[in-house]
Design a protein around this motif. Structure first.
Motif, short mmCIF file in Angstrom:
data_model
loop_
_atom_site.label_atom_id
_atom_site.label_comp_id
_atom_site.label_asym_id
_atom_site.label_seq_id
_atom_site.Cartn_x
_atom_site.Cartn_y
_atom_site.Cartn_z
N VAL A 4 13.70 35.80 -12.22
CA VAL A 4 13.91 35.91 -13.67
C VAL A 4 14.23 37.35 -14.06
CG1 VAL A 4 12.81 35.61 -15.93
CG2 VAL A 4 12.32 33.98 -14.08
N PHE A 5 15.19 37.50 -14.97
CA PHE A 5 15.45 38.79 -15.61
C PHE A 5 14.61 38.88 -16.88
CE2 PHE A 5 19.51 38.51 -13.31
CZ PHE A 5 19.68 39.82 -12.89
N ASP A 6 13.92 39.99 -17.06
CA ASP A 6 13.25 40.29 -18.33
C ASP A 6 14.26 41.03 -19.19
OD1 ASP A 6 11.78 41.19 -20.46
OD2 ASP A 6 10.24 42.19 -19.28
N LEU A 7 14.82 40.34 -20.18
CA LEU A 7 15.87 40.93 -21.01
C LEU A 7 15.29 41.85 -22.09
CD1 LEU A 7 18.36 37.95 -21.32
CD2 LEU A 7 18.23 39.75 -19.59
N GLY A 8 13.97 41.99 -22.10
CA GLY A 8 13.35 42.98 -22.97
C GLY A 8 13.54 44.38 -22.43
N LEU A 9 13.88 44.47 -21.14
CA LEU A 9 14.20 45.77 -20.53
C LEU A 9 15.63 46.14 -20.86
CD1 LEU A 9 12.72 45.14 -16.95
CD2 LEU A 9 11.60 46.28 -18.88
N SER A 10 15.91 47.41 -20.93
CA SER A 10 17.29 47.86 -21.19
C SER A 10 18.15 47.59 -19.96
CB SER A 10 17.31 49.34 -21.51
OG SER A 10 16.96 50.11 -20.37
N ILE A 11 19.46 47.55 -20.14
CA ILE A 11 20.35 47.34 -19.02
C ILE A 11 20.24 48.50 -18.02
CG2 ILE A 11 22.31 48.43 -20.20
CD1 ILE A 11 22.49 45.46 -17.73
N GLU A 12 19.92 49.71 -18.52
CA GLU A 12 19.77 50.86 -17.63
C GLU A 12 18.57 50.68 -16.70
OE1 GLU A 12 22.26 51.77 -20.93
OE2 GLU A 12 20.14 51.14 -20.98
N VAL A 13 17.44 50.20 -17.25
CA VAL A 13 16.25 49.95 -16.43
C VAL A 13 16.53 48.79 -15.47
CG1 VAL A 13 13.84 49.19 -16.46
CG2 VAL A 13 14.65 50.86 -18.15
N GLN A 14 17.23 47.77 -15.95
CA GLN A 14 17.58 46.64 -15.09
C GLN A 14 18.36 47.13 -13.87
OE1 GLN A 14 19.23 42.94 -16.86
NE2 GLN A 14 20.98 43.25 -15.52
N ARG A 15 19.32 47.99 -14.09
CA ARG A 15 20.14 48.50 -12.98
C ARG A 15 19.32 49.34 -12.01
NH1 ARG A 15 25.19 49.86 -17.03
NH2 ARG A 15 26.25 47.84 -16.82
N GLN A 16 18.33 50.05 -12.53
CA GLN A 16 17.47 50.84 -11.65
C GLN A 16 16.66 49.96 -10.70
OE1 GLN A 16 15.06 53.31 -14.21
NE2 GLN A 16 16.83 54.34 -15.11
N ASN A 17 16.46 48.71 -11.10
CA ASN A 17 15.66 47.78 -10.29
C ASN A 17 16.48 47.00 -9.28
OD1 ASN A 17 13.26 48.50 -11.59
ND2 ASN A 17 13.54 46.97 -13.22
N TYR A 18 17.81 47.19 -9.27
CA TYR A 18 18.65 46.49 -8.29
C TYR A 18 18.34 46.97 -6.88
CZ TYR A 18 21.80 44.91 -12.10
OH TYR A 18 22.34 44.34 -13.21
N HIS A 19 18.52 46.08 -5.92
CA HIS A 19 18.34 46.42 -4.51
C HIS A 19 19.56 45.94 -3.72
CE1 HIS A 19 14.14 47.48 -5.22
NE2 HIS A 19 13.97 46.32 -5.84
N GLY A 20 19.60 46.31 -2.46
CA GLY A 20 20.61 45.77 -1.56
C GLY A 20 22.04 46.12 -1.92
N GLY A 21 22.23 47.26 -2.56
CA GLY A 21 23.59 47.69 -2.88
C GLY A 21 24.26 46.92 -4.00
N VAL A 22 23.46 46.21 -4.82
CA VAL A 22 24.03 45.39 -5.89
C VAL A 22 24.81 46.25 -6.89
CG1 VAL A 22 23.42 44.03 -7.94
CG2 VAL A 22 22.44 43.45 -5.74
N LEU A 23 24.24 47.36 -7.33
CA LEU A 23 24.90 48.19 -8.34
C LEU A 23 26.22 48.73 -7.79
CD1 LEU A 23 24.79 49.38 -11.15
CD2 LEU A 23 23.52 51.33 -10.23
N ARG A 24 26.21 49.19 -6.55
CA ARG A 24 27.44 49.70 -5.93
C ARG A 24 28.51 48.62 -5.85
NH1 ARG A 24 25.27 50.94 -1.63
NH2 ARG A 24 25.96 49.26 -0.27
N LYS A 25 28.08 47.38 -5.51
CA LYS A 25 29.01 46.27 -5.39
C LYS A 25 29.62 45.91 -6.75
CE LYS A 25 30.96 43.04 -2.90
NZ LYS A 25 31.86 43.35 -1.78
N ILE A 26 28.81 45.93 -7.79
CA ILE A 26 29.30 45.62 -9.14
C ILE A 26 30.32 46.66 -9.58
CG2 ILE A 26 28.64 45.49 -11.58
CD1 ILE A 26 26.00 44.20 -10.66
N ARG A 27 30.03 47.93 -9.31
CA ARG A 27 30.98 48.98 -9.66
C ARG A 27 32.29 48.82 -8.90
NH1 ARG A 27 26.46 53.84 -9.48
NH2 ARG A 27 25.80 53.66 -11.67
N LYS A 28 32.20 48.44 -7.63
CA LYS A 28 33.39 48.23 -6.81
C LYS A 28 34.22 47.07 -7.35
CE LYS A 28 34.06 50.01 -3.28
NZ LYS A 28 34.83 51.24 -2.93
N LEU A 29 33.57 46.01 -7.81
CA LEU A 29 34.28 44.86 -8.39
C LEU A 29 35.05 45.29 -9.64
CD1 LEU A 29 31.47 42.19 -7.94
CD2 LEU A 29 33.79 41.96 -7.04
N ARG A 30 34.41 46.10 -10.47
CA ARG A 30 35.10 46.58 -11.68
C ARG A 30 36.30 47.45 -11.31
NH1 ARG A 30 31.69 45.27 -15.98
NH2 ARG A 30 29.44 45.34 -15.55
#
Length: 361
Positions: free
Chosen positions: A154-180
């Motif tokens: 579950v995502f807690d959407l009460g957290l900001s998107i910035e905090v959500q991204r800090q909690n990513y693991h496994g290279g998810v943030l890097r992969k999302i940036r690459k997709l964009r």
């Protein structure tokens, strides 16, 4: 159409009755009075059920207070008995009060009325998927039959998107940036052509994973779901740099909870994992809609498999998922197992066991 009401004479003031799909207004009115409900409880969603059973909602009522459970009554092959199941998804009981606020006397009278109903209907077992966001186990514990089935991410959407991204693991943030960077983008759809495209993506996905026939849906199904008034269902796509839809999802927002209902990716684009970008964009949209949580779901069969681990790379927040597997008539249940030469103590995770052979066909 008159409600099928029956006075509970053993408990003055209590009334038990059923609402069927033919009583659309009554169904919608009652669910709208529940303090917590999901789109899985709605009339529209139940009208889409293809399990070949009779859809109904059992209601126990005392004055303004009620407990209701939507179920599907099915004939048991080669028997004069029936069983009940829930729709696909997170269903279970609802009430106009929080379950923890219901008095023991009220819940006890509900239990007696419901057991009477099951006897009258010749129901042997009940299988119901429960909603991980509602404390339904408090109501069902006195019956027995609660089974822990794993966890949902579950995502807690009460957290900001910035905090959500800090909690990513496994290279998810890097992969999302690459997709964009590659030109992938997300856009909402809803036209007949969009629905046709999603059916194509989703169906090919189900064929790839060899899903059972219950996981296949046609265009009318999605048109009804996406154009319903009882909840906010949306269709979103990931497009590649050539503006071709390569991944899609149907998400549904109801009362602060957003559910990842169905999702699919075209096989040729799996290596790029566009679903990662879609997942993040859905959480951004969810915040704008005022959702508190976005439920990604669990693994296949709610096991902690590779799909589950893929989801935990986005969020470490998990909720317990449970099912209710209640044997209302143990004598008949055991007789049905004996008839099919099934060991009642088998380790097979399936319920009710007398439907196991038919399930394998």
């Amino acid at each position: 159409m008159e409600l099928n009401r029956k006075e509970n004479k053993a408990r003055p003031g209590g009334v038990k009755y059923t609402i069927t799909l033919e009583q659309k207004g009554k169904w919608m009115e009652l669910i709208s009075k529940a303090c917590r409900y999901d789109f899985y409880h709605s009339w529209t969603y139940h009208s889409l059920d293809n399990s070949k059973g009779k859809v109904l909602m059992f209601v126990y009522e005392e004055g303004p207070d009620f407990i209701a459970i939507p179920l599907i009554k099915r004939s048991i092959p080669d028997a004069e008995y029936y069983d009940m199941s829930s729709v696909y998804g997170y269903s279970g009981p609802v009430s106009n009060q929080e379950f923890e606020d219901l008095s023991p006397g009220f819940t006890g009278r509900f239990k007696n009325a419901f057991l009477d109903f099951l006897r009258e209907e010749k129901v042997v077992t009940i299988f119901s998927r429960l909603n991980p966001f509602f404390n339904q186990t408090l109501l069902l514990e006195p019956f027995g039959g609660l089974v822990a089935n794993g966890k949902v991410v579950v995502f807690d959407l009460g957290l900001s998107i910035e905090v959500q991204r800090q909690n990513y693991h496994g290279g998810v943030l890097r992969k999302i940036r690459k997709l964009r960077e590659k030109g992938y983008y997300v856009k909402e759809g809803g036209t007949d052509e969009d629905i046709k495209n999603f059916v194509s993506i989703y169906t090919s996905n189900m064929l790839r994973v060899d899903a059972s026939e219950t996981y296949y849906f046609d265009e009318p199904y999605f048109k009804t779901l996406l154009r319903a008034d009882e909840f906010d269902a949306r269709l979103l796509f990931v497009y590649d740099k050539d503006d071709y839809p390569v991944c899609g999802a149907v998400v549904v927002h109801t009362n602060g909870i957003m559910q990842a209902h169905l999702l699919g990716t075209r096989t040729a684009w799996l290596a790029d994992s566009p679903a990662k970008l879609l997942t993040e964009e859905i959480t951004i949209m969810g915040r704008k809609l005022g959702a508190k949580y976005y439920n990604l779901g669990g693994g296949l069969g709610f096991k902690e498999d590779s799909l589950f681990l893929w989801k935990t790379n986005f969020s470490s927040l998990t909720f317990e998922y449970q099912t209710w597997r209640f044997v209302a008539d143990p004598e008949t249940y055991n007789a049905l197992l004996l008839q099919q030469e099934i060991d009642p103590h088998t380790e097979v995770d399936f319920f009710p066991l007398y439907r196991l052979q038919a399930h394998k066909v």
